[in-house]
Design a protein around this motif. Structure first.
Motif, short mmCIF file in Angstrom:
data_model
loop_
_atom_site.label_atom_id
_atom_site.label_comp_id
_atom_site.label_asym_id
_atom_site.label_seq_id
_atom_site.Cartn_x
_atom_site.Cartn_y
_atom_site.Cartn_z
N UNK A 1 -49.22 -94.66 85.70
CA UNK A 1 -50.03 -94.10 86.80
C UNK A 1 -49.74 -94.92 88.04
N UNK A 2 -49.35 -94.29 89.11
CA UNK A 2 -48.91 -95.00 90.31
C UNK A 2 -50.01 -95.92 90.85
N UNK A 3 -49.58 -97.09 91.31
CA UNK A 3 -50.50 -98.07 91.88
C UNK A 3 -50.03 -98.46 93.28
N UNK A 4 -50.98 -98.70 94.15
CA UNK A 4 -50.71 -99.26 95.47
C UNK A 4 -50.85 -100.78 95.34
N UNK A 5 -49.73 -101.49 95.39
CA UNK A 5 -49.74 -102.93 95.14
C UNK A 5 -50.62 -103.70 96.11
N UNK A 6 -50.63 -103.27 97.38
CA UNK A 6 -51.46 -103.96 98.36
C UNK A 6 -52.95 -103.76 98.06
N UNK B 1 -50.48 -110.98 82.91
CA UNK B 1 -51.09 -110.10 83.91
C UNK B 1 -50.04 -109.32 84.68
N UNK B 2 -48.87 -109.92 84.92
CA UNK B 2 -47.79 -109.17 85.57
C UNK B 2 -47.35 -108.02 84.68
N UNK B 3 -47.22 -108.28 83.38
CA UNK B 3 -46.81 -107.21 82.46
C UNK B 3 -47.89 -106.13 82.38
N UNK B 4 -49.13 -106.54 82.38
CA UNK B 4 -50.23 -105.56 82.36
C UNK B 4 -50.14 -104.64 83.57
N UNK B 5 -49.99 -105.20 84.76
CA UNK B 5 -49.91 -104.37 85.97
C UNK B 5 -48.69 -103.45 85.93
N UNK B 6 -47.57 -103.98 85.47
CA UNK B 6 -46.36 -103.16 85.38
C UNK B 6 -46.54 -102.01 84.39
N UNK B 7 -47.19 -102.29 83.26
CA UNK B 7 -47.42 -101.26 82.25
C UNK B 7 -48.30 -100.15 82.81
N UNK B 8 -49.36 -100.54 83.52
CA UNK B 8 -50.23 -99.52 84.12
C UNK B 8 -49.44 -98.69 85.12
N UNK B 9 -48.66 -99.35 85.98
CA UNK B 9 -47.93 -98.66 87.05
C UNK B 9 -46.87 -97.71 86.50
N UNK B 10 -46.37 -97.98 85.31
CA UNK B 10 -45.39 -97.08 84.70
C UNK B 10 -46.03 -95.76 84.28
#
Length: 357
Positions: free
Chosen positions: A295-300, A284-293
């Motif tokens: 399209x920008x994500x607001x982590x909070x 799941x960490x890799x999934x979130x990182x892949x998405x953020x690469x």
């Protein structure tokens, strides 16, 4: 109503609706695995008009589902298909529950299998040694599908939500049904109606920690994980199960996917639970990182929507228990405890342990 009666009644209904008295089954309706909120049948017809030709799916909802929901489901499917987004076309909307025992839709059947179909096979059966061996392959399987998963999400999140909202309103449906405010309102209303006082600390947290209103709005699936993405020969063929669609920041889809996968109970021996959770957390960490690469994500905001999804799942379980209905895949001590722990880990809110009783 048993399956044989559903089969008979469905054919009679379609023959009458499309004025085709000689219509018959080329492939009789048979249940398909999945569909926790509805009974899912695959079938095909012969002697049918083009509108209902080819492989089809019957989605027969539980008796508690109302007319507005299936009308919204049909509109959403067909609007998305009109935008060239890969999802089934809805060909029939059945709003009379007396026909099959619940409201229903008939839609085209998309070829392929869920991206993560091997996961259920790996973790769901076999000896302890076989399951342990399967878990070692799990990370590689999930690694391989992350790019396709993220690509399907970003294509959806790139669509302008305004025309969909306008189409919902034009069809006489409640526009709030596909808004985050509407979903949050559903939680609040059910907490009050069913006196779910144990959830109030989490609801208060959601109300006081809302993400910035400046975050761009997107069309979110609401349950966008690899079991709802179909693929064939390495290509995504479609996305299914749109009952949780909502217009919200894209972080809602990312957070909801993380929360659902991180907390859903898997039928693995206790001895393997910790290993499974560690593997899933890394994926799941890799999934979130892949998405953020891409399209920008607001982590909070991603964290916020994880809590939101867990509270939504808990509300559904406790509401349906109180109403004596089907409470879903989280309706177990393990499922509820997983949700409670995830909420506490992110928000610091501790819910009454009696929720898992």
């Amino acid at each position: 109503m048993d399956d044989s009666e559903i089969v008979t009644r469905l054919l009679r209904y379609l023959a009458s609706t499309f004025d085709c008295p000689d219509i018959a089954y080329a492939e009789a309706p048979a249940r398909i695995s999945g569909g926790r909120d509805a009974a899912i049948f695959g079938f095909a017809l012969q002697g049918a008009p083009e509108t209902i030709a080819g492989p089809l799916i019957l989605r027969l909802n539980r008796a508690s589902v109302g007319e507005a929901r299936v009308k919204l489901e049909g509109l959403v499917h067909n609007w998305l298909a009109g935008q060239q987004y890969t999802c089934p076309d809805v060909r029939v909307i059945g709003t009379d529950p007396s026909v099959l025992g619940g409201v229903f839709t008939v839609m085209t059947r998309i070829p392929g299998r869920p991206l993560a179909h091997e996961i259920e096979r790996i973790v769901g059966a076999g000896s302890l040694i076989a399951r342990a061996s399967g878990l070692l392959r799990l990370r590689a399987i999930l690694d391989d599908l992350i790019d396709a998963w993220v690509d399907a999400q970003i294509r959806l999140h790139s669509l302008d939500p305004a025309p969909l909202q306008a189409a919902v309103a034009a069809d006489g449906l409640d526009p709030a049904a596909i808004t985050f405010e509407g979903q949050l309102g559903w939680i609040v209303a059910n907490v009050e109606q069913f006196s779910l006082v144990g959830l109030k600390p989490a609801v208060d947290w959601l109300n006081t920690h809302r993400p910035s209103a400046s975050l761009p709005q997107a069309i979110c699936h609401g349950d966008f994980h690899p079991l709802n993405i179909l693929a064939q020969n390495g290509q995504v063929t479609g996305v299914i199960d749109w009952v949780n669609i909502v217009v919200a920041p894209a972080e809602m889809d990312v957070g909801s996917a993380i929360a659902n996968i991180a907390t859903v109970p898997f039928a693995v021996p206790q001895a393997l639970q910790l290993v499974l959770r560690i593997i899933i957390a890394r994926i799941l960490r890799r999934y979130q990182q892949t998405y953020a690469q891409r399209r920008a994500l607001d982590d909070e905001a991603v964290k916020y929507f994880q809590v939101f999804r867990c509270v939504h799942q808990l509300t559904a379980v406790l509401r349906n228990r109180a109403a004596g209905g089907h409470a879903g895949s989280f309706d177990s001590a393990v499922g509820v405890n997983n949700l409670v722990r995830h909420i506490r880990a992110i928000s610091g809110v501790t819910l009454d342990s009696r929720l898992s009783g």
